[in-house]
Write an enzyme that holds these catalytic residues in place. Structure first.
Site, PDB file in Angstrom:
ATOM      1  CD  GLU A  14      -2.868  -1.221   2.487  1.00 46.36           C
ATOM      2  OE1 GLU A  14      -2.883  -0.305   3.288  1.00 46.36           O
ATOM      3  OE2 GLU A  14      -3.851  -2.020   2.316  1.00 46.36           O
TER       4      GLU A  14
ATOM      5  CD  GLU B  36      -3.402  -5.887   4.377  1.00 47.56           C
ATOM      6  OE1 GLU B  36      -2.324  -5.807   3.849  1.00 47.56           O
ATOM      7  OE2 GLU B  36      -3.846  -4.849   4.715  1.00 47.56           O
TER       8      GLU B  36
END
Length: 819
Positions: free
Chosen positions: A434, A510
């Site tokens: 991210e 994720e």
């Protein structure tokens, strides 16, 4: 095979005495360290007096001893990766522990028989948190900023001439706002001394690959780097490959000329190889002996596995020719009550619990792992995605890695890949999580820079990254450039990602972020995002999640319904210190996550059995929730859920049937994977579930009973014996039960412990994300009737005696054998 054995025997007779003079050796610097928090101007000096400092054993985490306090790293920030645009007061974000500041470690060490003309001595750190400055005999030998990476220094020129009484000093510093979770502090991983001959295979200097794998035979390629060899030197290398039982299965001798720094290279063939997989984690050892003029100069052993990994467009991931989906979890590096300090038996326990649930893979979120974790995954059979960074050149945290990225990223990536490229459990590299750079116009260039390093250092594995800004990465070329598209959540955009990217594959890097607190149930039972409650807990009905995420069933269905989805890595396998979402905004005393399938004490939550029922379909699972102790709820609706691998079950309360429920493809996703009775009326007594197989036959039943008043403490050791090595840990489940042995699931008694004999008290944890009781004090309240006690073996064999007592309860005592 007779030829191989004869040749090996001849080698031993020929070179044994010669090699004994040049044998490499390695040992850990674990004991006799002195530690102090605070900065000291002359602490690197050989004459500095550290006798008033604390004596510690490494691995050591200075911050885990607390105290917990919301003032530790109190932040007023907007968490950009969570989509926040307005800064708010963040409490407990990094665990509420005093990890910030400067700390010094000092000790002396000997290198017996040291010969600076004939030997090289390396000082190896498996990790040091963080910004390590290392001094030997008062001289600075190096600096390494990234706290999660392994690194080493050649300290040969800095040692005393006789190799004795060398001083070692390490300065570490954690700055405020340097992490998004609890990073730990200090020399939290192992430190080693390695002594080699002058001409030697360097640290991580071998590279084993298996370019061809079949059931009949496997081709094994071994590249061996050498240092301090004159250009053009003729070398002989003899390599033997042995299986896990020490049996030689291949041997080859080559004579090569060393030119232009190229490694020695060999191909060997292993017939009828035992392939590595999660179900059969077979391992081999390649022992290479290097000669110059028939004299041994070094001998080096590399552990590896033989397996074939493939990523096939539209079809997914294949291991050894078999299609499979990742049943993976994310793991932070902390070990709950032990903090970040590495312990082999604690990591092994975590992996065993996950394997028992059906997990077959781990993502090392969001950093380079401890070598012990990867080695255990090799041995126990878990695939690993090794991840590198949480931020690149653009900041997430004020004092995060972005400060060092430009100068250090390549060095860190090279160390990571070379360190773990021989581990068969490692199936892909992740270059980031991210990262804000993903939305930069030139972000793909940074990603390519990191991916190219992985490909250069290891051409055999593909690269991924955890991406959460789907629109950005699909539009700007970032996702298309990376080998494997890893999406963090965003399940509703999997199909679009599959259609727009050239890979024709999507990985759930994720997933989930379902939140729950073990043994806590809130009413009414509703599916909802970002729910907060007055008790600062999340409901274990497993229907609450974060606003950016989802419930487990979304990911189960994606994995089952589409070949091109490669499975998932759930956020997270275990709770971890820090990030107490959704209680991270001015919500003290929350200071640990609730994402875990298993709590901070290593006790499975209800969700554990939901995953097990899907991931281990061939193993019987029958789990009922909630507990059945609800004084004051008589006559109120109290839904009952069952997690099972069976398709149908019938529910009875005090003999009254609430009917059968069957999993169905026609209802909600929850109805596809759970059996739910939403109209059950609570009355004390007995809950029974009868499970039926696909033919309608009753095959299993399970009961819950309303417990009577708490009566005694039950101690349940997870193992009967430990090794008497002063390091191995034993874990003991502590339960408050009634006279009949039923768990009292709402009990909060404080239990105190005394450990005597061949062991000592190490830590205690109850899994409560709001508890600020200290882990290293031998007393703690149980959380909903349970907690975990950790004891450590001594170096003397014998019995470890554990006594537990609580006011108003019958005390308990057990023993564990230390041998």
């Amino acid at each position: 095979m007779k030829y191989i054995c004869s040749l090996l025997f001849a080698m031993m007779l020929l070179v044994g005495p010669i090699f004994a003079q040049n044998a490499r050796k390695e040992w850990a610097l674990d004991e006799h360290w002195r530690f102090s928090k605070g900065d000291f101007e002359k602490a690197s000096s050989t004459t500095f007096d550290d006798q008033e400092w604390q004596e510690v054993t490494v691995p050591h985490d200075w911050a885990i001893y607390g105290p917990f306090d919301e003032k530790h790293d109190l932040q007023v920030v907007a968490v950009t990766q969570n989509g926040e645009k307005v800064a708010t007061k963040k409490t407990g974000r990094t665990g509420g522990l005093p990890y910030m500041g400067v700390g010094w470690y000092r000790r002396n060490f000997d290198v017996e028989g040291f010969d600076p003309k004939q030997q090289v001595v390396n000082l190896i750190f498996d990790g040091a948190m963080s910004e390590a400055q290392v001094y030997v005999n008062g001289q600075k030998v190096g600096f390494w900023p990234y706290g999660y990476n392994s690194f080493f220094f050649d300290i040969t020129p800095y040692l005393n001439e006789d190799g004795l009484n060398n001083s070692l000093a390490v300065r570490l510093e954690n700055k405020e706002q340097s992490s998004r979770w609890y990073p730990g502090a200090g020399l939290y991983r192992n430190v080693h001394i390695r002594v080699t001959p002058k001409i030697h295979v360097p640290v991580w200097g071998s590279f084993v690959t298996t370019p061809y794998v079949s059931e009949e035979y496997a081709s094994v390629n071994i590249k061996t780097q050498l240092e301090n060899v004159p250009e053009g030197t003729d070398l002989k290398i003899i390599t033997e490959i042995m299986d896990d039982e020490g049996k030689a299965v291949a041997v080859k001798e080559n004579t090569q000329k060393l030119n232009h720094g190229r490694p020695l290279e060999q191909y060997l063939t292993v017939n009828n190889p035992q392939l590595w997989s999660p179900e059969s984690p077979n391992l081999y050892h390649a022992q290479s002996t290097i000669y110059i003029d028939d004299q041994i100069v070094d001998k080096y052993t590399t552990r590896f596995g033989i397996r074939k990994i493939e990523f096939i467009a539209d079809k997914g991931f294949f291991l050894n020719g078999e299609h499979r989906k990742f049943q993976g979890v994310n793991l932070h590096h902390d070990l709950g009550p032990l903090g970040a300090a590495v312990n082999h038996s604690a990591i092994k326990r975590q992996l065993r619990i996950l394997k028992d649930m059906g997990a077959d893979a781990v993502r090392t979120s969001h950093n380079m792992p401890a070598p012990e974790l990867v080695e255990l995954c090799d041995e126990m059979g878990l695939m690993v995605m090794v991840e590198s960074f949480d931020e690149w050149d653009v900041a997430k945290s004020k004092n995060g890695y972005h400060r060092y990225f430009e100068e250090w990223a390549e060095k860190d990536m090279v160390n990571m890949v070379r360190h773990f490229r021989n581990n068969p459990s490692v199936i892909m590299w992740s270059i980031g999580n991210e990262v804000p750079t993903q939305c930069s116009p030139d972000g793909y260039k940074v990603a390519k820079f990191l991916q190219d390093i992985c490909h250069r250092e290891d051409p055999t594995r593909l690269v991924t990254a955890g991406m959460d800004r789907v629109s950005c990465v699909l539009d700007n070329g970032f996702a298309a450039m990376i080998d494997i598209a890893g999406l963090n959540y965003r399940t509703h955009r999997y199909q679009e990602t599959y259609e727009r990217l050239p890979h024709s594959l999507v990985l759930g890097s994720e997933t989930g972020s379902t939140v729950s607190s073990r043994g806590v149930y809130h009413f009414p039972v509703e599916k909802a995002a970002q729910v907060v409650h007055e008790d600062h807990q999340s409901s274990s009905y497993d229907m609450e999640y974060c606003y950016w995420s989802n419930l487990p069933e979304d990911d189960f269905a994606l994995a089952e319904d589409y070949d091109w989805t490669m499975g998932q890595f759930v956020w997270t396998g275990f709770d971890y210190l820090g990030e107490p979402t959704p209680y991270d905004t001015d919500a003290w005393p929350n200071h640990s996550s609730m994402f875990g399938i298993v709590d901070l004490a290593g006790i499975p939550k209800d969700r554990y059995y939901l995953y097990k029922s899907v991931w281990k379909k061939k193993e019987e699972t029958l789990h009922i929730l909630p507990h059945w102790n609800w004084k004051g709820r008589e006559g109120e609706i109290t839904p009952v859920f069952v997690y099972t691998n069976y398709p149908t079950a019938e529910l009875f309360v005090n003999g009254k049937s609430y009917g059968k429920q069957s999993k169905t493809m026609d209802g909600t996703l929850q109805e596809r994977y759970r059996l739910m009775w939403m109209d059950v009326v609570y009355e004390p007594g007995e809950v029974k579930v009868v499970a039926y197989d696909s033919t309608g036959k009753a095959v299993k039943e399970k009961m819950l009973k309303t417990a009577s008043k708490p009566h005694h403490i039950e101690l349940v050791p997870e193992q009967d014996a430990v090794q008497a090595n002063g390091k191995e840990l034993a874990f003991v489940m502590v339960r408050i039960v009634d006279k009949e042995g039923n768990l009292c699931p709402q009990d909060q008694h404080s239990v105190s412990f005394k450990v005597t004999g061949a062991g000592s008290f190490k830590a205690v944890a109850n899994g409560d994300p709001t508890s600020t009781e200290l882990f290293h004090v031998p007393e703690m309240k149980v959380f909903n009737g349970e907690l975990t006690l950790v004891v450590e073996s001594s170096k003397e064999a014998g019995e470890i005696i554990i006594d537990a007592k609580a006011r108003g309860l019958k005390r308990s005592s057990i023993s564990i054998h230390s041998k």
